[in-house]
Design a protein around this motif. Sequence first.
Motif, mmCIF file in Angstrom:
data_model
loop_
_atom_site.group_PDB
_atom_site.id
_atom_site.type_symbol
_atom_site.label_atom_id
_atom_site.label_comp_id
_atom_site.label_asym_id
_atom_site.label_seq_id
_atom_site.Cartn_x
_atom_site.Cartn_y
_atom_site.Cartn_z
ATOM 1 N N PHE A 64 -14.334 33.529 -23.297
ATOM 2 C CA PHE A 64 -14.112 32.324 -24.084
ATOM 3 C C PHE A 64 -13.017 31.468 -23.479
ATOM 4 C CE2 PHE A 64 -15.669 35.601 -26.931
ATOM 5 C CZ PHE A 64 -16.744 34.956 -27.523
ATOM 6 N N GLU A 65 -13.054 30.174 -23.801
ATOM 7 C CA GLU A 65 -11.980 29.292 -23.375
ATOM 8 C C GLU A 65 -10.672 29.813 -23.950
ATOM 9 O OE1 GLU A 65 -12.506 25.165 -24.166
ATOM 10 O OE2 GLU A 65 -14.548 25.154 -23.397
ATOM 11 N N LYS A 66 -9.598 29.659 -23.217
ATOM 12 C CA LYS A 66 -8.311 30.181 -23.670
ATOM 13 C C LYS A 66 -7.549 29.200 -24.527
ATOM 14 C CE LYS A 66 -7.740 33.550 -20.044
ATOM 15 N NZ LYS A 66 -6.874 34.123 -19.047
ATOM 16 N N THR A 67 -8.033 27.985 -24.659
ATOM 17 C CA THR A 67 -7.363 27.008 -25.518
ATOM 18 C C THR A 67 -8.319 26.600 -26.624
ATOM 19 O OG1 THR A 67 -8.105 25.170 -24.148
ATOM 20 C CG2 THR A 67 -5.938 26.097 -23.654
ATOM 21 N N PHE A 68 -7.800 26.487 -27.824
ATOM 22 C CA PHE A 68 -8.608 26.147 -28.976
ATOM 23 C C PHE A 68 -8.086 24.876 -29.634
ATOM 24 C CE2 PHE A 68 -9.017 30.693 -28.392
ATOM 25 C CZ PHE A 68 -10.394 30.847 -28.408
#
Length: 66
Positions: free
Chosen positions: A46-50
Amino acid sequence: MVGEYDKVNPTFLLVQKQPNGFNCGVFAITFAAEILDGCSPMDAVFEKTFNNMSSTTDTSFPKVAK
């Protein structure tokens, strides 16, 4: 009295680690969503920034690879 369910032996999966100390809930939800979708969280990245996610978002979690 000790029964068969008195001891729990958890199995820890090798999944993507969170990049900080405060996204643990988001990562727990993404892993649960993977399991409910019939996929293994061990295979998902998953992307590490939300930053773009909010409570009104109607899309799945941003996945980089599977």
